[in-house]
Design a protein around this motif. Structure first.
Motif, mmCIF file in Angstrom:
data_model
loop_
_atom_site.group_PDB
_atom_site.id
_atom_site.type_symbol
_atom_site.label_atom_id
_atom_site.label_comp_id
_atom_site.label_asym_id
_atom_site.label_seq_id
_atom_site.Cartn_x
_atom_site.Cartn_y
_atom_site.Cartn_z
ATOM 1 N N UNK A 2 29.393 67.223 8.424
ATOM 2 C CA UNK A 2 28.169 67.978 8.821
ATOM 3 C C UNK A 2 26.810 67.717 8.090
ATOM 4 N N UNK A 3 26.921 66.747 7.113
ATOM 5 C CA UNK A 3 25.741 66.485 6.625
ATOM 6 C C UNK A 3 24.575 66.064 7.570
ATOM 7 N N UNK A 4 23.327 66.440 7.246
ATOM 8 C CA UNK A 4 22.224 66.214 8.187
ATOM 9 C C UNK A 4 22.272 66.740 9.539
ATOM 10 N N UNK A 5 23.191 67.707 9.584
ATOM 11 C CA UNK A 5 23.352 68.412 10.773
ATOM 12 C C UNK A 5 22.783 69.810 10.508
ATOM 13 N N UNK A 6 21.978 70.674 11.677
ATOM 14 C CA UNK A 6 21.590 71.971 11.342
ATOM 15 C C UNK A 6 22.679 72.873 12.093
ATOM 16 N N UNK A 7 23.499 73.074 11.399
ATOM 17 C CA UNK A 7 24.616 74.175 12.038
ATOM 18 C C UNK A 7 24.567 75.611 11.373
ATOM 19 N N UNK A 8 25.260 76.356 11.976
ATOM 20 C CA UNK A 8 25.015 77.924 11.537
ATOM 21 C C UNK A 8 26.062 78.217 10.395
ATOM 22 N N UNK A 9 26.773 77.050 9.979
ATOM 23 C CA UNK A 9 27.610 77.134 8.812
ATOM 24 C C UNK A 9 27.081 77.047 7.532
#
Length: 288
Positions: A142-149
């Protein structure tokens, strides 16, 4: 202005139940989000934010969000906020989760939930930052992703707060300068303003991209750093005055760092020039 929330097709109160207790965004943090700046009751750079929302969702293995549904929520929230208090400056958050799912990590396809919320707020003109003791994993899926984690960011920011700061600056696992918990970082050194490359694992920030574009357009020496050009140890040069720092994000615009690890530091001349260009353009180009 009070918080205005739209969830699953209706406006809801801040204390009102809006999502299922077994929504995957709640049980396992399975979702993506965008935080946008609001100027005078209008969302800045919404098209770019919606494009990144789609990229984050597909990168997480989710179906692309229904843009019409998201825009419906944005319009409803802004209309209600302006009705209550008139045009405002603040922020708007769009959250899309994997929807209702099992208690484990498996998903139910096609069950997305959408929440949009807005609230007035003020941007602080400067940042007091601290170095993080933990790295960003540039090899994470999820590097570079804007996640709710967001648990890693919450812990790192709490560490910075305990040190008197408002942001934590992270390296990656190979010792490169990466990003803040909710911001990108720029380094002014040698007559240039540089930002870590996306390969370091940092988020492809909307403000970051516009600083690079608008800075170059204005003839300012702003660019993305080359591999290995910005080690985390570059922060050691800040307190001696050889290097200056700035953060960028939708909640900060271009924000000089004036205190690092408890030591007062000065903003750089190029940083201040870039900030001036950005502040002018963001009011004149609402959806760049």
């Amino acid at each position: 202005m009070s918080l205005v929330i739209w969830a699953e097709g209706r406006l809801v109160g801040a204390g009102e139940a809006a999502l299922s207790a077994v929504d995957h965004g709640i049980t396992v943090g399975d979702g993506v989000f965008e935080t946008c700046t609001v100027f005078d009751g209008q969302v800045f750079a919404l098209t770019r934010h919606l494009e990144r929302l789609r990229r984050s969702a597909t990168g997480l293995g989710l179906e692309a969000p229904d843009e019409q549904r998201v825009r419906e929520g944005v319009d409803a929230v802004l209309a209600e906020a302006v009705r209550l208090d008139g045009p405002f400056d603040g922020r708007l958050r769009i959250t899309v989760t994997a929807g209702i799912g099992p208690l484990g990590s498996m998903r139910v396809p096609g069950a997305q939930s959408v929440v949009v919320a807005a609230q007035d707020s003020m941007m602080m003109p400067e940042s007091r930052s601290a170095r993080s003791p933990w790295p960003r994993n540039e090899r994470s899926p999820i590097a570079g992703l804007k996640t709710t984690s967001y648990a890693e960011n919450v812990v790192a920011l709490a560490d910075a707060k305990a040190k008197g700061g408002d942001e934590s600056i992270l390296p990656n696992t190979v010792g490169e300068l990466c990003e803040g918990t909710g911001s990108n970082i720029f380094v002014e050194r040698g007559g240039e303003l540089l930002t870590p490359a996306l390969s370091t694992g940092c988020l492809a920030g909307i403000t970051r991209a516009l600083v690079l574009e608008w800075g170059a357009e204005a003839g300012l020496p702003v660019r993305e750093a080359q591999e290995g050009e910005l080690p985390f140890s570059v922060l050691d040069e800040v307190t001696t005055g050889g290097v200056h720092l700035a953060l960028t994000s939708s909640g900060r615009n271009v924000q000089p760092i004036t205190r690092l690890d408890g030591v007062d530091v000065a903003p750089g001349e190029i940083t201040l020039a870039v900030r001036e260009v950005f502040e002018k353009n963001c009011r004149e180009r609402l959806d760049p």
